[in-house]
Write a protein that holds these residues in place. Structure first.
Motif, mmCIF file in Angstrom:
data_model
loop_
_atom_site.group_PDB
_atom_site.id
_atom_site.type_symbol
_atom_site.label_atom_id
_atom_site.label_comp_id
_atom_site.label_asym_id
_atom_site.label_seq_id
_atom_site.Cartn_x
_atom_site.Cartn_y
_atom_site.Cartn_z
ATOM 1 N N VAL A 141 0.731 -0.966 -0.153
ATOM 2 C CA VAL A 141 -0.458 0.187 -0.125
ATOM 3 C C VAL A 141 0.933 1.302 -0.212
ATOM 4 C CG1 VAL A 141 -1.697 1.667 1.130
ATOM 5 C CG2 VAL A 141 -1.756 -1.325 1.272
ATOM 6 N N ALA A 144 -1.371 5.783 3.251
ATOM 7 C CA ALA A 144 -2.312 5.557 3.621
ATOM 8 C C ALA A 144 -3.877 5.996 3.276
ATOM 9 C CB ALA A 144 -1.756 5.562 5.734
ATOM 10 N N GLY A 170 -0.682 -9.349 4.402
ATOM 11 C CA GLY A 170 -2.251 -8.840 4.981
ATOM 12 C C GLY A 170 -1.876 -7.467 4.379
ATOM 13 N N ASN A 171 -0.417 -6.593 3.731
ATOM 14 C CA ASN A 171 -0.997 -5.155 3.861
ATOM 15 C C ASN A 171 -0.820 -5.282 1.937
ATOM 16 O OD1 ASN A 171 0.956 -2.953 2.047
ATOM 17 N ND2 ASN A 171 1.238 -2.750 4.350
ATOM 18 N N GLU A 173 -3.257 -7.376 0.933
ATOM 19 C CA GLU A 173 -4.196 -8.000 1.081
ATOM 20 C C GLU A 173 -5.122 -6.769 0.867
ATOM 21 O OE1 GLU A 173 -5.189 -10.555 3.809
ATOM 22 O OE2 GLU A 173 -4.137 -12.023 2.401
ATOM 23 N N ARG A 174 -4.591 -5.878 1.288
ATOM 24 C CA ARG A 174 -4.940 -4.392 1.549
ATOM 25 C C ARG A 174 -4.914 -3.970 0.418
ATOM 26 N NH1 ARG A 174 -2.479 -3.717 5.930
ATOM 27 N NH2 ARG A 174 -1.280 -1.364 5.301
ATOM 28 N N LEU A 175 -4.605 -3.743 -0.600
ATOM 29 C CA LEU A 175 -3.736 -2.696 -1.348
ATOM 30 C C LEU A 175 -5.028 -3.400 -2.398
ATOM 31 C CD1 LEU A 175 -2.765 -0.887 -3.511
ATOM 32 C CD2 LEU A 175 -0.343 -2.802 -3.716
ATOM 33 N N ASP A 177 -7.566 -4.651 -2.076
ATOM 34 C CA ASP A 177 -9.350 -4.312 -1.408
ATOM 35 C C ASP A 177 -8.954 -3.010 -1.794
ATOM 36 O OD1 ASP A 177 -9.405 -7.266 -0.235
ATOM 37 O OD2 ASP A 177 -8.993 -6.863 1.485
ATOM 38 N N GLU A 178 -8.859 -2.551 -1.625
ATOM 39 C CA GLU A 178 -8.497 -0.790 -1.962
ATOM 40 C C GLU A 178 -8.410 -0.352 -3.327
ATOM 41 O OE1 GLU A 178 -8.894 3.456 -1.784
ATOM 42 O OE2 GLU A 178 -9.497 1.063 0.123
ATOM 43 N N ARG A 181 -12.747 -1.740 -4.738
ATOM 44 C CA ARG A 181 -13.345 -1.242 -4.032
ATOM 45 C C ARG A 181 -13.247 0.416 -5.359
ATOM 46 N NH1 ARG A 181 -13.389 3.578 -1.832
ATOM 47 N NH2 ARG A 181 -11.345 4.011 -1.362
ATOM 48 N N HIS A 188 -5.468 -11.131 -7.003
ATOM 49 C CA HIS A 188 -4.179 -10.997 -6.690
ATOM 50 C C HIS A 188 -4.063 -12.456 -6.048
ATOM 51 C CE1 HIS A 188 -2.655 -10.702 -2.226
ATOM 52 N NE2 HIS A 188 -1.281 -10.353 -2.796
#
Length: 218
Positions: A141, A144, A170-171, A173-175, A177-178, A181, A188
């Motif tokens: 990501v 932030a 997890g980082n 995965e957050r990317l 997801d963002e 969205r 991924h």
């Protein structure tokens, strides 16, 4: 700064870069973004493997960290100077527009590794019009709290390493997801291996590129 000569010569644009013209004009061009310590030559072989015949545009990052080129500053391992990320992403997007005009290119598909993947992710968040898609190899990501934006249908592949000591799973995965969205068509995959690239990365990226970057009708 003037760019060095390349296979077919490179225009004097804002970034030192290599440009290899297409031998297959229907193939989408690739924007190749190296990792820390790399340069404009590093990803040319991977670009050729992913898309034989495509135009290749490969800039060198302008930031120096102990003599190693990067695309933006960091404060520590995995801790980014986010103001610099924003500045450099906009600077790179302006270069892409400049290069497209100079070389007659459509919007490219970014192929970035590590720091190059992170600046490509920042482009998707800040200047999504600059890219038609992205392959992010070992990405994190980059911001932030990025500003609102959309990626209407932009195809994105994120390839992570299961044993990567630099990018927490997890980082990444957050990317994913963002970007999802925001409307991106994000895939991924977590592959065996660490932070370095493997033949499995090249095979997965090539298969994804062929499936997700349709060629224009003749």
């Amino acid at each position: 700064m003037s760019a060095p000569a390349s296979v077919a010569g490179a225009a004097a644009l804002a970034f030192t870069h290599r440009f290899v013209p297409a031998t297959d004009p229907a193939a989408p061009p690739l924007l190749l973004l190296h990792g820390t310590g790399g340069d404009e030559n590093d990803l040319l072989p991977i670009g050729r493997m992913l898309a034989p015949g495509a135009a290749l545009l490969s800039p060198r990052g302008k930031v120096s960290e102990g003599g190693m080129p990067r695309f933006f500053r960091r404060l520590a391992e995995g801790v980014f100077d986010e103001q610099d990320v924003v500045r450099r992403a906009n600077e790179l997007a302006d270069f892409i527009a400049e290069a497209r005009a100079a070389y007659g290119l459509p919007a490219p598909v970014a192929v970035g590794f590590s720091n190059g993947a992170n600046i490509a992710a920042a482009l998707l968040m800040l200047r999504p019009e600059a890219l038609s898609g992205a392959i992010l190899l070992r990405a994190m990501v980059p911001l932030a709290a990025p500003p609102a934006g959309t990626l209407p249908g932009t195809p994105v592949l994120i390839l992570s390493g299961a044993a990567d000591p630099i990018v927490p799973r997890g980082n990444a995965e957050r990317l994913a997801d963002e970007l999802t969205r925001r409307g991106g068509q994000v895939e991924h995959k977590v592959l065996s291996g660490g932070h370095g690239l493997t033949p499995a990365d090249v095979a997965a990226a090539r298969a994804w590129f062929q499936a997700n970057t349709p060629r224009p009708a003749a």
